[in-house]
Design a protein around this motif. Structure first.
Motif, PDB file in Angstrom:
ATOM      1  N   PRO A 155      40.123  26.397  59.797  1.00 45.96           N
ATOM      2  CA  PRO A 155      39.360  25.977  60.977  1.00 45.96           C
ATOM      3  C   PRO A 155      39.263  27.056  62.055  1.00 45.96           C
ATOM      4  CG  PRO A 155      40.879  24.243  60.297  1.00 45.96           C
ATOM      5  CD  PRO A 155      41.177  25.429  59.441  1.00 45.96           C
ATOM      6  N   ASN A 175      30.221  22.580  55.667  1.00 42.62           N
ATOM      7  CA  ASN A 175      31.478  22.899  56.335  1.00 42.62           C
ATOM      8  C   ASN A 175      32.629  22.120  55.704  1.00 42.62           C
ATOM      9  OD1 ASN A 175      33.457  23.551  58.198  1.00 42.62           O
ATOM     10  ND2 ASN A 175      32.704  22.123  59.746  1.00 42.62           N
ATOM     11  N   TYR A 176      33.474  22.806  54.941  1.00 42.46           N
ATOM     12  CA  TYR A 176      34.649  22.175  54.344  1.00 42.46           C
ATOM     13  C   TYR A 176      35.898  22.413  55.196  1.00 42.46           C
ATOM     14  CZ  TYR A 176      32.182  20.989  50.053  1.00 42.46           C
ATOM     15  OH  TYR A 176      31.311  20.432  49.142  1.00 42.46           O
ATOM     16  N   SER A 177      35.743  23.046  56.343  1.00 46.49           N
ATOM     17  CA  SER A 177      36.878  23.197  57.263  1.00 46.49           C
ATOM     18  C   SER A 177      36.878  21.977  58.179  1.00 46.49           C
ATOM     19  CB  SER A 177      36.730  24.469  58.103  1.00 46.49           C
ATOM     20  OG  SER A 177      35.866  24.232  59.197  1.00 46.49           O
ATOM     21  N   GLU A 178      37.921  21.840  58.988  1.00 42.08           N
ATOM     22  CA  GLU A 178      37.978  20.693  59.897  1.00 42.08           C
ATOM     23  C   GLU A 178      37.454  21.050  61.286  1.00 42.08           C
ATOM     24  OE1 GLU A 178      41.924  19.117  59.822  1.00 42.08           O
ATOM     25  OE2 GLU A 178      41.896  18.828  57.653  1.00 42.08           O
ATOM     26  N   LEU A 180      34.843  21.777  64.365  1.00 41.97           N
ATOM     27  CA  LEU A 180      33.534  21.357  64.854  1.00 41.97           C
ATOM     28  C   LEU A 180      32.734  22.630  65.140  1.00 41.97           C
ATOM     29  CD1 LEU A 180      34.588  18.536  67.327  1.00 41.97           C
ATOM     30  CD2 LEU A 180      33.516  18.247  65.084  1.00 41.97           C
ATOM     31  N   VAL A 189      24.148  21.372  59.822  1.00 46.70           N
ATOM     32  CA  VAL A 189      25.544  21.442  59.375  1.00 46.70           C
ATOM     33  C   VAL A 189      25.922  20.129  58.701  1.00 46.70           C
ATOM     34  CG1 VAL A 189      27.961  21.661  60.071  1.00 46.70           C
ATOM     35  CG2 VAL A 189      26.215  23.049  61.192  1.00 46.70           C
ATOM     36  N   HIS A 190      26.439  20.223  57.470  1.00 46.12           N
ATOM     37  CA  HIS A 190      26.993  19.067  56.765  1.00 46.12           C
ATOM     38  C   HIS A 190      28.502  19.280  56.697  1.00 46.12           C
ATOM     39  CE1 HIS A 190      23.053  17.642  55.269  1.00 46.12           C
ATOM     40  NE2 HIS A 190      22.766  18.923  55.217  1.00 46.12           N
ATOM     41  N   THR A 191      29.253  18.377  57.314  1.00 48.59           N
ATOM     42  CA  THR A 191      30.711  18.511  57.293  1.00 48.59           C
ATOM     43  C   THR A 191      31.293  17.540  56.277  1.00 48.59           C
ATOM     44  OG1 THR A 191      30.790  19.221  59.590  1.00 48.59           O
ATOM     45  CG2 THR A 191      32.825  18.337  58.666  1.00 48.59           C
ATOM     46  N   SER A 192      32.110  18.060  55.384  1.00 49.98           N
ATOM     47  CA  SER A 192      32.704  17.228  54.336  1.00 49.98           C
ATOM     48  C   SER A 192      34.211  17.195  54.503  1.00 49.98           C
ATOM     49  CB  SER A 192      32.349  17.787  52.952  1.00 49.98           C
ATOM     50  OG  SER A 192      32.919  16.979  51.944  1.00 49.98           O
ATOM     51  N   ASN A 193      34.740  15.995  54.699  1.00 47.85           N
ATOM     52  CA  ASN A 193      36.183  15.810  54.802  1.00 47.85           C
ATOM     53  C   ASN A 193      36.556  14.620  53.923  1.00 47.85           C
ATOM     54  OD1 ASN A 193      38.762  14.821  55.611  1.00 47.85           O
ATOM     55  ND2 ASN A 193      38.598  15.979  57.508  1.00 47.85           N
TER      56      ASN A 193
END
Length: 207
Positions: A155, A175-178, A180, A189-193
């Motif tokens: 991150p 985005n595979y990090s945590e 923002l 931006v696509h965030t994957s958690n």
């Protein structure tokens, strides 16, 4: 058919594509709209409506030919040709992403992998991807016509990497990090958690 799919149709077609790809791997030749419904939780009538809008693929009582439907949906989603992506981060997560066959199955090519660690730069990952020096990011992205960046970095590094990708012309970031990320309005931006997605699924299952 209009050139631009609605977000809802594109999302459903992507889910059909996942089921069809897996069904083909399992050796199936045909699939019914009810089977597609069982695997996607999308109403079978909606599935038939979606697919009939693009031509006559299925026969009543026989189902859909998986190969031809796969080809048509890929064409519709414009994944028939190769789309080049860059993967930033060759640590454990990056190696897992690079070693997966799922991108190639959908016409997506990992055209470059970048890292700052001298021990990783110059090596080939499982799956054959060559790790490039992060300092060459901008040049290589332009040379290889890369339009998507996948972040598999800590991150604390994510914002700088996002800035560098945007500066090189990338307009879609996974985005595979945590972290923002703060990006211009024309960058998606696509965030994957996985943990958050699991909690989301549990919430709907339990309520």
């Amino acid at each position: 058919m209009t050139d631009r799919l609605t977000v809802g149709v594109a999302a459903r077609l992507s889910r059909y594509l996942q089921v069809l790809t897996q069904s083909k791997k399992m050796g199936k030749d045909r699939i019914s709209s009810q089977e597609l419904s069982d695997y996607t939780n999308i109403n079978a009538t909606q599935i038939r409506r979606d697919l009939s809008a693009f031509g006559k693929f299925g026969k009543r009582g026989v189902g859909y030919n998986i190969d031809s439907l796969l080809g048509e949906i890929r064409k519709i989603l414009r994944t028939q040709g190769q789309h080049n992506i860059a993967l930033i981060g060759a640590g454990r997560l990056g190696q897992a992403i690079a070693g997966s066959s799922i991108f190639a199955e959908h016409g997506i090519n990992i055209a470059a992998v970048f890292d700052t660690d001298p021990e990783k730069v110059g090596r080939n990952l499982d799956g054959g991807a060559h790790v490039e020096d992060y300092r060459r990011l901008s040049d290589i992205i332009r040379e290889r016509n890369i339009i998507v960046g996948v972040l598999a970095v800590p991150p604390s590094n994510a914002q700088q990497v996002a800035d560098d990708l945007v500066g090189a012309g990338v307009r879609i970031i996974f985005n595979y990090s945590e972290a923002l990320l703060d990006v211009p309005s024309d960058v998606t931006v696509h965030t994957s958690n996985p943990a958050v997605e699991l909690l989301h699924a549990l919430y709907f299952h339990l309520t």
